[in-house]
Motif scaffolding. Structure first.
Motif, PDB file in Angstrom:
ATOM      1  N   ASN A   1      -7.952   8.204   1.906  1.00  0.00           N
ATOM      2  CA  ASN A   1      -6.659   7.756   1.383  1.00  0.00           C
ATOM      3  C   ASN A   1      -5.596   7.055   2.741  1.00  0.00           C
ATOM      4  O   ASN A   1      -4.500   6.850   2.482  1.00  0.00           O
ATOM      5  CB  ASN A   1      -5.810   8.803   0.842  1.00  0.00           C
ATOM      6  CG  ASN A   1      -4.663   8.275  -0.319  1.00  0.00           C
ATOM      7  OD1 ASN A   1      -4.581   7.401  -0.518  1.00  0.00           O
ATOM      8  ND2 ASN A   1      -3.430   9.064   0.053  1.00  0.00           N
TER       9      ASN A   1
ATOM     10  N   ILE B   1      -4.283   4.512   4.937  1.00  0.00           N
ATOM     11  CA  ILE B   1      -4.031   3.176   4.657  1.00  0.00           C
ATOM     12  C   ILE B   1      -3.781   2.458   5.981  1.00  0.00           C
ATOM     13  O   ILE B   1      -3.815   1.070   5.912  1.00  0.00           O
ATOM     14  CB  ILE B   1      -2.766   2.957   3.638  1.00  0.00           C
ATOM     15  CG1 ILE B   1      -1.426   3.456   4.355  1.00  0.00           C
ATOM     16  CG2 ILE B   1      -2.897   3.380   2.391  1.00  0.00           C
ATOM     17  CD1 ILE B   1      -0.231   3.135   3.451  1.00  0.00           C
TER      18      ILE B   1
ATOM     19  N   TRP C   1       0.816  -1.296   0.099  1.00  0.00           N
ATOM     20  CA  TRP C   1      -0.086  -0.089  -0.032  1.00  0.00           C
ATOM     21  C   TRP C   1       0.857   1.211   0.002  1.00  0.00           C
ATOM     22  O   TRP C   1       1.772   1.287   0.492  1.00  0.00           O
ATOM     23  CB  TRP C   1      -0.963   0.002   1.140  1.00  0.00           C
ATOM     24  CG  TRP C   1      -1.889  -1.098   1.255  1.00  0.00           C
ATOM     25  CD1 TRP C   1      -1.647  -2.424   1.682  1.00  0.00           C
ATOM     26  CD2 TRP C   1      -3.201  -0.795   0.880  1.00  0.00           C
ATOM     27  NE1 TRP C   1      -3.029  -3.049   1.702  1.00  0.00           N
ATOM     28  CE2 TRP C   1      -3.894  -2.186   1.185  1.00  0.00           C
ATOM     29  CE3 TRP C   1      -4.166   0.209   0.264  1.00  0.00           C
ATOM     30  CZ2 TRP C   1      -5.085  -2.453   0.645  1.00  0.00           C
ATOM     31  CZ3 TRP C   1      -5.323  -0.159   0.167  1.00  0.00           C
ATOM     32  CH2 TRP C   1      -5.930  -1.293   0.389  1.00  0.00           C
TER      33      TRP C   1
ATOM     34  N   GLY D   1       0.023   5.273   0.699  1.00  0.00           N
ATOM     35  CA  GLY D   1      -0.942   6.309   1.205  1.00  0.00           C
ATOM     36  C   GLY D   1      -0.642   6.929   2.370  1.00  0.00           C
ATOM     37  O   GLY D   1       0.698   7.236   2.889  1.00  0.00           O
TER      38      GLY D   1
END
Length: 429
Positions: free
Chosen positions: A82, A84, A56, A58
């Motif tokens: 957004n 994560i 990921w 973010g």
């Protein structure tokens, strides 16, 4: 427990980073903890994490409890979609994105190094301390402390620059006007500084500039605008100033300054506002093009020479318009010049050279390091804690430390606090 502590822990990975798991038992591998954000929005931007089998990229949001997500209203802000990873001290509920997907949560309390947590509690939990680290500040590495004090001093100069910036804006970048106002403010010291500053702000410096070559006119202007020429004093010099001021008042359409409260009570005679006005007038008269000369000076010795002035004849034998003194030139003392350097000249030079992109911080530091340490109750207390100042740079830096860090409990943004937090700590990776 405070969020800034968790920010610090996350940023510097002061926890066991191996075998990390979310509250739902997914593995977490930190590729990049992200960029610490001190403005609005998520706490860390552009983090890179592997959660389970998924990589990921973010943002990371940090709270004491998971439910703080709703306390802060993040569920109403799409910018937090957004996120994560939600890093918390205690997990007490699941948090969802707007699409109803659960944001993975890492509960830190079981991963933080015990020594770090203990030291944090020791630093912040004790009561009735002058500063949180007072028992251990003497143990800080001298080189680290010295470097931190230099940074604090530059930070203090930046803060002092704010007033100079405002004065420049008000005067349309007239540096001589700003110098006059800053000199007036600091000539008055703490007791009369505000009164002198009000006088300088009320008086158009363009009028002062026209009187610089005539000391009698300059004194009349300053004493008149300061409301010292309104009495019935039987003295030739006083009458001369009154007449000159009436002429200037008519010529420049001057009005009397609003009530300015100059204090004489409990002041030593050499600090009387009348003497300080006479000295300011003498300085402006005897040192033409003062701003340019100040900008050209590079050593403390040259500053002492530049500020070597003597008052006019009347003030050599008087402290006020009605009190006599033994004859003396009533020059600025070296300690007083040091105060002017610390509070007026160096901040002004810092701001000027910064504005023309020619700032050399080492030159500034070299001068302030040559000045003797200041004396006040805060510096005395640091001395008791075995933090002994050897220059005005260090005393200015310690004032910045106490007022902007210690008093505001910002230990985690202070080199001393963070050093004590992680001293001799072997982080597990």
């Amino acid at each position: 427990m405070k969020e800034d502590f968790l920010h610090y822990i996350w940023k510097f990975k002061l926890f066991s980073v191996s075998n990390l798991q979310t509250v739902t038992k997914e593995s977490v591998i930190i590729k990049n903890s992200g960029e610490h954000n001190f403005n609005s929005g998520s706490d860390f931007f552009n983090a890179q994490l592997k959660i389970g089998n998924q990589l990921w990229a973010g943002n990371v949001e940090i709270h004491i409890k998971s439910s703080d997500w709703f306390v802060h209203g993040h569920e109403k802000d799409s910018n937090y979609d957004n996120t994560i990873l939600h890093v918390v001290w205690q997990h007490d509920m699941d948090v969802h994105r707007k699409n109803n997907s659960i944001i993975p949560t890492l509960e830190l309390k079981n991963y933080i190094e015990p020594k770090v947590l203990y030291r944090y509690q020791q630093l912040f939990s004790s009561q009735n301390k002058w500063i949180n680290c007072e028992k251990h500040i003497r143990d800080i590495d001298k080189f680290q402390l010295s470097s931190w004090l230099e940074r604090l001093y530059i930070e203090r100069l930046e803060e002092k620059s704010k007033l100079i910036e405002q004065l420049l804006f008000n005067s349309k970048n007239d540096w001589e006007t700003v110098l006059f106002k800053m000199l007036a403010k600091n000539v008055g010291l703490k007791v009369n500084g505000e009164a002198f500053f009000n006088l300088a702000n009320y008086l158009d410096y363009s009028i002062v500039r026209k009187q610089l070559h005539n000391l009698k006119s300059l004194e009349a202007l300053l004493f008149g605008q300061a409301n010292f020429l309104n009495e019935d004093v039987q003295d030739y010099y006083y009458s001369t100033l009154q007449n000159e001021y009436e002429f200037l008042k008519s010529k420049y359409a001057l009005s009397n300054s609003p009530s300015i409260n100059f204090q004489f009570f409990r002041l030593r005679p050499n600090n009387f506002p009348t003497i300080r006005i006479a000295q300011l007038a003498a300085l402006l008269n005897q040192k033409q093009n003062l701003f340019s000369k100040i900008m050209a000076v590079t050593s403390v010795k040259e500053y002492y020479e530049l500020f070597d002035i003597s008052v006019s004849e009347f003030w050599k034998t008087n402290y006020s318009f009605t009190s006599k003194s033994k004859k003396s030139n009533k020059k600025f003392s070296k300690p007083f010049i040091d105060l002017l350097l610390v509070n007026t000249i160096i901040p002004l030079k810092f701001m000027y050279f910064k504005s023309i992109d020619k700032l050399n911080e080492n030159n500034i530091i070299n001068v302030i390091n040559q000045l003797k340490p200041e004396k006040n109750s805060i510096i005395d207390k640091f001395t008791e804690l075995e933090v002994v100042s050897t220059s005005a740079l260090e005393t200015q830096a310690l004032l910045q430390l106490k007022n902007n860090y210690c008093n505001k409990q910002k230990c985690l943004k202070c080199v001393i606090g963070t050093n004590l937090l992680v001293k001799n700590l072997h982080k597990k990776r």
